[in-house]
Design a protein around this motif. Sequence first.
Motif, PDB file in Angstrom:
ATOM      1  N   UNK A  52       0.848  -1.187   0.000  1.00  6.44           N
ATOM      2  CA  UNK A  52       0.000   0.000   0.000  1.00  6.44           C
ATOM      3  C   UNK A  52       0.889   1.244   0.000  1.00  6.44           C
ATOM      4  N   UNK A  53       0.279   2.419  -0.002  1.00  5.38           N
ATOM      5  CA  UNK A  53       1.081   3.648  -0.133  1.00  5.38           C
ATOM      6  C   UNK A  53       1.991   3.910   1.053  1.00  5.38           C
ATOM      7  N   UNK A 138     -10.934   1.975 -11.047  1.00  2.86           N
ATOM      8  CA  UNK A 138     -10.006   2.080 -12.167  1.00  2.86           C
ATOM      9  C   UNK A 138      -8.723   2.750 -11.699  1.00  2.86           C
ATOM     10  N   UNK A 139      -7.629   1.995 -11.737  1.00  5.67           N
ATOM     11  CA  UNK A 139      -6.329   2.480 -11.271  1.00  5.67           C
ATOM     12  C   UNK A 139      -5.407   2.703 -12.460  1.00  5.67           C
ATOM     13  N   UNK A 140      -4.717   3.832 -12.448  1.00  8.42           N
ATOM     14  CA  UNK A 140      -3.702   4.101 -13.470  1.00  8.42           C
ATOM     15  C   UNK A 140      -2.447   3.325 -13.076  1.00  8.42           C
ATOM     16  N   UNK A 141      -1.929   2.568 -14.033  1.00 15.53           N
ATOM     17  CA  UNK A 141      -0.751   1.738 -13.792  1.00 15.53           C
ATOM     18  C   UNK A 141       0.432   2.281 -14.600  1.00 15.53           C
ATOM     19  N   UNK A 158       3.739   1.391 -10.293  1.00 14.80           N
ATOM     20  CA  UNK A 158       3.119   2.365  -9.398  1.00 14.80           C
ATOM     21  C   UNK A 158       1.649   2.469  -9.764  1.00 14.80           C
ATOM     22  N   UNK A 159       0.780   2.428  -8.751  1.00 14.31           N
ATOM     23  CA  UNK A 159      -0.668   2.495  -8.965  1.00 14.31           C
ATOM     24  C   UNK A 159      -1.181   3.823  -8.406  1.00 14.31           C
ATOM     25  N   UNK A 160      -2.020   4.510  -9.197  1.00 12.99           N
ATOM     26  CA  UNK A 160      -2.540   5.792  -8.723  1.00 12.99           C
ATOM     27  C   UNK A 160      -3.969   6.014  -9.191  1.00 12.99           C
ATOM     28  N   UNK A 163      -4.010  10.986  -9.678  1.00 11.02           N
ATOM     29  CA  UNK A 163      -2.659  11.465  -9.397  1.00 11.02           C
ATOM     30  C   UNK A 163      -2.139  11.131  -8.006  1.00 11.02           C
ATOM     31  N   UNK A 164      -2.942  10.439  -7.200  1.00 13.15           N
ATOM     32  CA  UNK A 164      -2.535  10.076  -5.847  1.00 13.15           C
ATOM     33  C   UNK A 164      -2.014   8.640  -5.853  1.00 13.15           C
ATOM     34  N   UNK A 165      -0.795   8.437  -5.338  1.00  7.72           N
ATOM     35  CA  UNK A 165      -0.197   7.111  -5.275  1.00  7.72           C
ATOM     36  C   UNK A 165      -0.986   6.249  -4.289  1.00  7.72           C
TER      37      UNK A 165
END
Length: 181
Positions: A52-53, A138-141, A158-160, A163-165
């Motif tokens: 996790x972050x 939906x996560x940006x990879x 990195x998953x965000x 714009x938040x990690x």
Amino acid sequence: MKKFVLIAAAICCGLLAACSAPSPELYANEKPALDVQDYFNGTLDAHGMFQDRSGKVVKRFVVVMNCHWKGDVGVLDEDFVYSDGTRQKRVWTLQKTGPGRFSATAADVVGTAEGVVEGNALRWSYVLALPVDGKIINMKMDDWMFLIDERVMLNRTEMSKFGVNLGSVTLSFTKRAPAAK
């Protein structure tokens, strides 16, 4: 006041530039050179973890990947087993779209993943629909793979969201040696 706004804008631009990710071209001269169609052909074993972050390891997993190509189209058939006993399957269809360029789809990928290869590095950008607490998010990879030698590749994703990690995945791939004839 105008001078202050200009200085503040310059500082913000500098900070944003400092936070930008490296480009695949940075690795153009790194060896061994990655040939996606060669490396992702046959059977690969992978071991990974999701953090996790805060850096806490949330899940560990193993993956067996069976991969094959017909011309410029490849299939990566992944079978995941997680540390909590759950299982998952993901089947990627890859398409070579040009020199060092690939696109890919999978059932839980929103739209199309875009990949760029330079030297020993492969960078994938895509959106993954992940189940979280009974909802799909939906996560940006931002997915980077680095070929270490002819059998081993390391992967950091990195998953965000907005714009938040939200966390990261670390994965090692080992290509099985071809069966002796």
